[in-house]
Design a protein around this motif. Structure first.
Motif, PDB file in Angstrom:
ATOM      1  N   SER A 290       0.827  -1.206   0.000  1.00 59.42           N
ATOM      2  CA  SER A 290       0.000   0.000   0.000  1.00 59.42           C
ATOM      3  C   SER A 290       0.860   1.255   0.000  1.00 59.42           C
ATOM      4  O   SER A 290       0.416   2.327   0.415  1.00 59.42           O
ATOM      5  CB  SER A 290      -0.948   0.005   1.205  1.00 59.42           C
ATOM      6  N   GLN A 326       4.516  -0.960   6.008  1.00 55.38           N
ATOM      7  CA  GLN A 326       3.704  -0.502   7.133  1.00 55.38           C
ATOM      8  C   GLN A 326       4.186   0.883   7.560  1.00 55.38           C
ATOM      9  O   GLN A 326       5.250   1.339   7.121  1.00 55.38           O
ATOM     10  CB  GLN A 326       3.829  -1.478   8.302  1.00 55.38           C
ATOM     11  N   GLY A 431      -0.756  -7.680   7.739  1.00 52.54           N
ATOM     12  CA  GLY A 431      -0.799  -6.546   6.818  1.00 52.54           C
ATOM     13  C   GLY A 431      -1.346  -5.313   7.494  1.00 52.54           C
ATOM     14  O   GLY A 431      -2.223  -5.400   8.356  1.00 52.54           O
ATOM     15  N   ASP A 433      -2.619  -1.480   6.095  1.00 54.24           N
ATOM     16  CA  ASP A 433      -2.878  -0.642   4.920  1.00 54.24           C
ATOM     17  C   ASP A 433      -2.465   0.795   5.237  1.00 54.24           C
ATOM     18  O   ASP A 433      -3.141   1.499   6.003  1.00 54.24           O
ATOM     19  CB  ASP A 433      -4.365  -0.719   4.574  1.00 54.24           C
ATOM     20  N   SER A 491     -13.181  -0.496   7.651  1.00 50.94           N
ATOM     21  CA  SER A 491     -11.899  -1.197   7.497  1.00 50.94           C
ATOM     22  C   SER A 491     -10.928  -0.627   8.511  1.00 50.94           C
ATOM     23  O   SER A 491     -10.603   0.562   8.455  1.00 50.94           O
ATOM     24  CB  SER A 491     -11.336  -1.009   6.083  1.00 50.94           C
ATOM     25  N   TYR A 494      -6.033  -3.232   9.351  1.00 54.64           N
ATOM     26  CA  TYR A 494      -5.200  -4.365   9.761  1.00 54.64           C
ATOM     27  C   TYR A 494      -5.736  -5.664   9.158  1.00 54.64           C
ATOM     28  O   TYR A 494      -6.957  -5.882   9.103  1.00 54.64           O
ATOM     29  CB  TYR A 494      -5.188  -4.496  11.283  1.00 54.64           C
ATOM     30  N   ARG A 495      -4.812  -6.514   8.722  1.00 53.36           N
ATOM     31  CA  ARG A 495      -5.167  -7.861   8.260  1.00 53.36           C
ATOM     32  C   ARG A 495      -4.536  -8.864   9.208  1.00 53.36           C
ATOM     33  O   ARG A 495      -3.315  -8.863   9.395  1.00 53.36           O
ATOM     34  CB  ARG A 495      -4.678  -8.064   6.826  1.00 53.36           C
ATOM     35  N   ILE A 496      -5.359  -9.685   9.822  1.00 55.29           N
ATOM     36  CA  ILE A 496      -4.881 -10.700  10.768  1.00 55.29           C
ATOM     37  C   ILE A 496      -4.825 -12.039  10.049  1.00 55.29           C
ATOM     38  O   ILE A 496      -5.795 -12.457   9.415  1.00 55.29           O
ATOM     39  CB  ILE A 496      -5.805 -10.805  12.010  1.00 55.29           C
ATOM     40  N   GLY A 497      -3.688 -12.711  10.108  1.00 56.05           N
ATOM     41  CA  GLY A 497      -3.532 -14.000   9.439  1.00 56.05           C
ATOM     42  C   GLY A 497      -2.496 -14.844  10.140  1.00 56.05           C
ATOM     43  O   GLY A 497      -2.354 -14.791  11.365  1.00 56.05           O
ATOM     44  N   ASP A 501       1.759 -15.233   6.059  1.00 57.45           N
ATOM     45  CA  ASP A 501       1.027 -14.269   5.240  1.00 57.45           C
ATOM     46  C   ASP A 501       1.686 -12.888   5.221  1.00 57.45           C
ATOM     47  O   ASP A 501       1.278 -12.016   4.453  1.00 57.45           O
ATOM     48  CB  ASP A 501      -0.404 -14.117   5.774  1.00 57.45           C
TER      49      ASP A 501
END
Length: 509
Positions: A290, A326, A431, A433, A491, A494-497, A501
């Motif tokens: 991003s 980030q 992740g 954004d 949104s 944050y992407r939690i994985g 990932d």
């Protein structure tokens, strides 16, 4: 006609206001959106006509002028001015050729940029030029012509030294306040680093906004020069120095359109640095999902364009490709970023490690511009300057010289309203954004409200449990808090994985 100041900020566009029943308005060449010439005391400006129906704004015998236009002429309310239809800018033919997709030469760009700097273009014409350069893309020779013309559109500083260094990032990474660490480090080393920075336009804070938490940044050029001579560096807003002023006008239409083509980016950055008297520049190009640049091939193409134009303009350039996956540091927003900077300078254990490390590496590359420093030794020299407290002492001296605001980073004045963004389930932060987290901070009020913004508590690779706090949002007003909360609910950025990932990092340090 008698002139009246109309208190409307038209953002770098001269606008004139005529009443619909004014006899002048009915004349040929004075219709809405046409351009007129306003003359008084040997001065003149071109302005775009707007029509009003309310006599409390402008009466029939008056000419209203927007804030920018009124200030340029240095008028007082009621003074008499002469108005006439404006002649078409001399460069209009070149503009039309660029719209048609033609390649322009040096004289064409000089003419266009001169008219832009002179406020001879309306916003519509500026937009046409920006879009034409973006759509057809400028070849590398045209980028050089544009850069060179932008330098010539304003004054050019000369520090009368063979080595004048600067550091710049292409932007797009929230919290990336490395300049406020690099300047005191290299200045403490004895290098001249007059840092003139911009304010935020679409980001939660520019370097000038964050430095303004600590000290005055709007300084007259004479005072700025004295500070640089005494302390080997400064951190000031560049708007008072009239460096490449055409760039500021172009930015006023590029940013609302979200246009940031490679050619225009190179011209904007390099023209400002050369006009500021820099001889050596370290340029930070972050890469991330991003970030502005999202792949290594794209970064290499941009690097080559920067290097070509810099070489043609006699600027020594060192491009560094960095981690843009980030935000850098923990705070996003003027007060939060100033807190992080001061913690790094004081070697506080709470200081964000990523901000410290990136600043040291960039400062090290600048220090290696000195021919007496062996390649690879710069990082160690920068680290010693920071660890010893010399960088802090230099920053305190610069702050005092610019006019200290007595900021206490141990008790920062944050927005009185806040909420927390929570992890929806357990996992790893895979992740963040940059664009969305910056948008949330902007909606919370940053940078206009200095204490507004986002304070990150989790970064990439951190393990989280359901309900853990990812970040806190601070705002000064209820409406701002609600706007930020709504954006966060859509949104949270944050992407939690899983650990696998987390995107790969591409860096050159």
């Amino acid at each position: 006609m008698a002139v009246r100041r109309v208190a409307i900020d038209t953002w770098r566009e001269n606008v004139a206001y005529l009443h619909r029943d004014c006899s002048v308005y009915r004349a040929e060449g004075f219709q809405a959106l046409s351009k007129i010439e306003v003359r008084v005391n040997g001065q003149h400006i071109l302005a775009t006509v707007n029509v009003v129906d309310d006599a409390s704004i402008v009466e029939c015998n008056e000419l209203g002028l927007s804030e920018d236009a009124f200030a340029q002429l240095g008028l007082e309310n009621g003074q008499t001015v002469t108005v006439s239809p404006a002649e078409q800018p001399a460069s209009m033919g070149a503009l039309f050729r660029k719209i048609d997709g033609e390649r322009l030469g040096r004289e064409d760009f000089l003419a266009i940029v001169n008219d832009i700097a002179g406020h001879h273009y309306s916003k519509i014409e500026l937009t046409a030029f920006v879009v034409a350069c973006n759509r057809g893309e400028l070849d590398r020779e045209e980028v050089f012509f544009l850069s060179d013309a932008m330098v010539a559109s304003g004054q050019r500083l000369d520090w009368h030294e063979p080595l004048v260094v600067d550091k710049h990032c292409i932007g797009g990474i929230p919290g990336n306040r490395t300049s406020m660490l690099v300047v005191p480090i290299v200045a403490a080393h004895g290098m001249l680093c007059p840092k003139t920075s911009s304010r935020a336009i679409t980001s939660p804070a520019g370097t000038a906004d964050t430095m303004e938490v600590l000290a005055n940044v709007e300084l007259p050029l004479e005072q700025l020069s004295e500070i640089v001579r005494d302390h080997r560096g400064c951190l000031a807003w560049g708007g008072t120095a009239q460096l490449a002023p055409a760039d500021d006008v172009l930015i006023s239409v590029e940013r609302p359109l979200s246009i940031d083509s490679p050619g225009q980016m190179v011209a904007s950055i390099l023209s400002k640095k050369i006009a500021a008297g820099s001889t050596h520049l370290v340029l930070d190009i972050p890469i991330g999902p991003s970030a502005k640049v999202r792949s290594m091939p794209e970064a290499q193409r941009l690097r080559r364009l920067f290097e070509y134009v810099a070489h043609r303009m006699g600027l020594s350039l060192d491009v560094v490709i960095t981690d843009g996956r980030q935000p850098v540091g923990n705070g996003i927003g003027p007060v939060l970023e100033a807190r992080d900077v001061m913690r790094v300078l004081e070697n506080d254990p709470r200081a964000p490690i990523d901000l410290r490390q990136k600043a040291l590496r960039l400062a090290g590359r600048l220090i290696e511009c000195n021919p007496d420093v062996r390649g690879g030794d710069g990082y160690g020299i920068a680290r010693d300057i920071l660890d010893s407290g010399r960088a802090l002492a230099r920053m305190q001296a610069i702050i005092a010289a610019q006019g200290s605001k007595n900021f206490d980073h141990n008790n920062p004045q944050l927005g009185s309203l806040s909420f927390e963004a929570l992890a929806p389930f357990a996992g790893v932060v895979a992740g963040i954004d940059n664009l969305q987290i910056a948008r949330i901070a902007r909606l919370a009020g940053a940078p206009k409200v200095q204490g507004a913004g986002v304070d990150l508590l989790r970064k990439l690779g951190d393990a989280v449990e359901q309900g853990d706090v990812l970040y806190r949002v601070y705002a000064g007003y209820g409406a701002d808090l609600e706007f930020a909360r709504q954006a966060c609910s859509r949104s949270n950025a944050y992407r939690i994985g899983a650990i696998g990932d987390v995107p790969r990092v591409f860096v050159e340090f």
